[in-house]
Design a protein around this motif. Structure first.
Motif, PDB file in Angstrom:
ATOM      1  N   ALA A   1       0.868  -1.183   0.000  1.00 24.74           N
ATOM      2  CA  ALA A   1       0.000   0.000   0.000  1.00 24.74           C
ATOM      3  C   ALA A   1       0.905   1.234   0.000  1.00 24.74           C
ATOM      4  N   PHE A   2       1.026   1.864  -1.160  1.00 24.35           N
ATOM      5  CA  PHE A   2       1.898   3.023  -1.323  1.00 24.35           C
ATOM      6  C   PHE A   2       1.172   4.309  -0.968  1.00 24.35           C
ATOM      7  N   THR A   3       1.850   5.193  -0.275  1.00 25.81           N
ATOM      8  CA  THR A   3       1.404   6.567  -0.080  1.00 25.81           C
ATOM      9  C   THR A   3       2.509   7.448  -0.648  1.00 25.81           C
ATOM     10  N   VAL A   4       2.190   8.135  -1.731  1.00 26.50           N
ATOM     11  CA  VAL A   4       3.174   8.982  -2.412  1.00 26.50           C
ATOM     12  C   VAL A   4       2.749  10.430  -2.230  1.00 26.50           C
ATOM     13  N   THR A   5       3.691  11.243  -1.772  1.00 21.55           N
ATOM     14  CA  THR A   5       3.425  12.643  -1.485  1.00 21.55           C
ATOM     15  C   THR A   5       4.151  13.518  -2.494  1.00 21.55           C
ATOM     16  N   GLY A   6       3.477  14.584  -2.911  1.00 20.67           N
ATOM     17  CA  GLY A   6       4.107  15.520  -3.834  1.00 20.67           C
ATOM     18  C   GLY A   6       3.134  16.582  -4.287  1.00 20.67           C
ATOM     19  N   LYS A   7       3.574  17.373  -5.239  1.00 28.02           N
ATOM     20  CA  LYS A   7       2.768  18.467  -5.757  1.00 28.02           C
ATOM     21  C   LYS A   7       2.277  18.122  -7.152  1.00 28.02           C
ATOM     22  N   ASN A   8       0.959  18.099  -7.306  1.00 29.20           N
ATOM     23  CA  ASN A   8       0.325  17.839  -8.607  1.00 29.20           C
ATOM     24  C   ASN A   8       0.814  16.542  -9.252  1.00 29.20           C
ATOM     25  N   LEU A   9       0.893  15.498  -8.471  1.00 25.75           N
ATOM     26  CA  LEU A   9       1.350  14.210  -9.010  1.00 25.75           C
ATOM     27  C   LEU A   9       0.220  13.556  -9.799  1.00 25.75           C
ATOM     28  N   PRO A  10       0.428  13.287 -11.085  1.00 24.58           N
ATOM     29  CA  PRO A  10      -0.608  12.603 -11.865  1.00 24.58           C
ATOM     30  C   PRO A  10      -0.733  11.145 -11.420  1.00 24.58           C
ATOM     31  N   ARG A  11      -1.952  10.701 -11.140  1.00 19.92           N
ATOM     32  CA  ARG A  11      -2.181   9.316 -10.707  1.00 19.92           C
ATOM     33  C   ARG A  11      -1.566   8.329 -11.694  1.00 19.92           C
ATOM     34  N   ALA A  12      -1.723   8.596 -12.989  1.00 18.77           N
ATOM     35  CA  ALA A  12      -1.199   7.670 -14.005  1.00 18.77           C
ATOM     36  C   ALA A  12       0.318   7.532 -13.887  1.00 18.77           C
ATOM     37  N   ALA A  13       1.019   8.624 -13.603  1.00 20.16           N
ATOM     38  CA  ALA A  13       2.477   8.571 -13.479  1.00 20.16           C
ATOM     39  C   ALA A  13       2.898   7.792 -12.241  1.00 20.16           C
ATOM     40  N   VAL A  14       2.175   7.989 -11.144  1.00 17.24           N
ATOM     41  CA  VAL A  14       2.505   7.279  -9.907  1.00 17.24           C
ATOM     42  C   VAL A  14       2.237   5.780 -10.073  1.00 17.24           C
ATOM     43  N   GLU A  15       1.092   5.450 -10.635  1.00 19.96           N
ATOM     44  CA  GLU A  15       0.776   4.031 -10.834  1.00 19.96           C
ATOM     45  C   GLU A  15       1.754   3.379 -11.798  1.00 19.96           C
ATOM     46  N   ARG A  16       2.166   4.104 -12.824  1.00 18.98           N
ATOM     47  CA  ARG A  16       3.155   3.561 -13.762  1.00 18.98           C
ATOM     48  C   ARG A  16       4.497   3.330 -13.067  1.00 18.98           C
ATOM     49  N   ALA A  17       4.897   4.245 -12.189  1.00 16.23           N
ATOM     50  CA  ALA A  17       6.155   4.090 -11.446  1.00 16.23           C
ATOM     51  C   ALA A  17       6.104   2.841 -10.564  1.00 16.23           C
ATOM     52  N   VAL A  18       4.972   2.635  -9.892  1.00 15.51           N
ATOM     53  CA  VAL A  18       4.817   1.449  -9.043  1.00 15.51           C
ATOM     54  C   VAL A  18       4.858   0.184  -9.902  1.00 15.51           C
ATOM     55  N   GLN A  19       4.149   0.214 -11.003  1.00 18.48           N
ATOM     56  CA  GLN A  19       4.117  -0.953 -11.885  1.00 18.48           C
ATOM     57  C   GLN A  19       5.504  -1.258 -12.453  1.00 18.48           C
ATOM     58  N   LEU A  20       6.231  -0.222 -12.889  1.00 20.58           N
ATOM     59  CA  LEU A  20       7.587  -0.431 -13.418  1.00 20.58           C
ATOM     60  C   LEU A  20       8.512  -1.010 -12.348  1.00 20.58           C
TER      61      LEU A  20
ATOM     62  N   HIS B   1       7.695  -2.932  -9.822  1.00 18.16           N
ATOM     63  CA  HIS B   1       7.372  -4.340  -9.586  1.00 18.16           C
ATOM     64  C   HIS B   1       7.672  -5.230 -10.788  1.00 18.16           C
ATOM     65  N   GLU B   2       7.504  -4.715 -11.980  1.00 22.86           N
ATOM     66  CA  GLU B   2       7.677  -5.552 -13.168  1.00 22.86           C
ATOM     67  C   GLU B   2       9.092  -5.540 -13.744  1.00 22.86           C
ATOM     68  N   LYS B   3       9.870  -4.498 -13.420  1.00 29.18           N
ATOM     69  CA  LYS B   3      11.158  -4.368 -14.097  1.00 29.18           C
ATOM     70  C   LYS B   3      12.351  -4.114 -13.187  1.00 29.18           C
ATOM     71  N   TYR B   4      12.197  -3.270 -12.176  1.00 27.59           N
ATOM     72  CA  TYR B   4      13.374  -2.779 -11.467  1.00 27.59           C
ATOM     73  C   TYR B   4      13.650  -3.372 -10.095  1.00 27.59           C
ATOM     74  N   CYS B   5      12.640  -3.694  -9.315  1.00 24.58           N
ATOM     75  CA  CYS B   5      12.868  -4.115  -7.933  1.00 24.58           C
ATOM     76  C   CYS B   5      13.311  -5.583  -7.876  1.00 24.58           C
ATOM     77  N   SER B   6      14.557  -5.777  -7.568  1.00 21.71           N
ATOM     78  CA  SER B   6      15.122  -7.129  -7.492  1.00 21.71           C
ATOM     79  C   SER B   6      14.465  -7.958  -6.395  1.00 21.71           C
ATOM     80  N   ALA B   7      14.166  -7.322  -5.277  1.00 25.66           N
ATOM     81  CA  ALA B   7      13.546  -8.045  -4.166  1.00 25.66           C
ATOM     82  C   ALA B   7      12.154  -8.550  -4.554  1.00 25.66           C
ATOM     83  N   SER B   8      11.370  -7.687  -5.201  1.00 22.86           N
ATOM     84  CA  SER B   8      10.040  -8.113  -5.666  1.00 22.86           C
ATOM     85  C   SER B   8      10.155  -9.261  -6.661  1.00 22.86           C
TER      86      SER B   8
END
Length: 128
Positions: free
Chosen positions: A82-101, A103-110
């Motif tokens: 359950a991610f809580t991301v804080t910032g100014k005018n963060l587009p939901r699509a960009a945040v969800e894409r970052a989480v997806q990337l 999990h699918e590409k970058y996080c070795s532990a995942s």
């Protein structure tokens, strides 16, 4: 049952076992640290991806809940992030894409844990 580990970067982590297993409950369990490390790994990715996209991210926390198999080896079978991301005018699509990337590409532990665990995630965005 109290153990210390020195990491490759020279830092020390302390671990302990549950009292019923001979520990003294003085530090996190090794499997708890595994989950915490995975949360840290993916949060790091999310912030880095958003910053590289020039988004004004100021923070990211992730609450990790997991279920384990009932028999040995008691591997993780389900993990929820359950991610809580804080910032100014963060587009939901960009945040969800970052989480997806992450999990699918970058996080070795995942990537390692998804061999045994079903993984799900959710995102909450907080305006800073």
């Amino acid at each position: 049952m109290l153990f210390t580990a020195q990491t490759g970067s020279g830092h020390v982590a302390v671990m302990d076992g549950a009292p019923e297993g001979g520990g003294h409950n003085l530090a996190p369990r090794p499997m708890e640290l595994l989950l915490a490390g995975t949360g840290g790994c993916t949060a790091y990715d999310v912030v880095l991806i958003l910053k590289r996209g020039r988004h004004a991210v100021t923070g990211c926390s992730v609450k990790v809940n997991a279920e384990r198999a009932e028999s040995d080896p008691k591997v993780f079978t389900r993990i929820e992030f359950a991610f809580t991301v804080t910032g100014k005018n963060l587009p939901r699509a960009a945040v969800e894409r970052a989480v997806q990337l992450s999990h699918e590409k970058y996080c070795s532990a995942s990537a390692m844990l998804e061999k045994t665990a079903e993984m799900t995630w959710s995102v909450d965005i907080v305006e800073a």
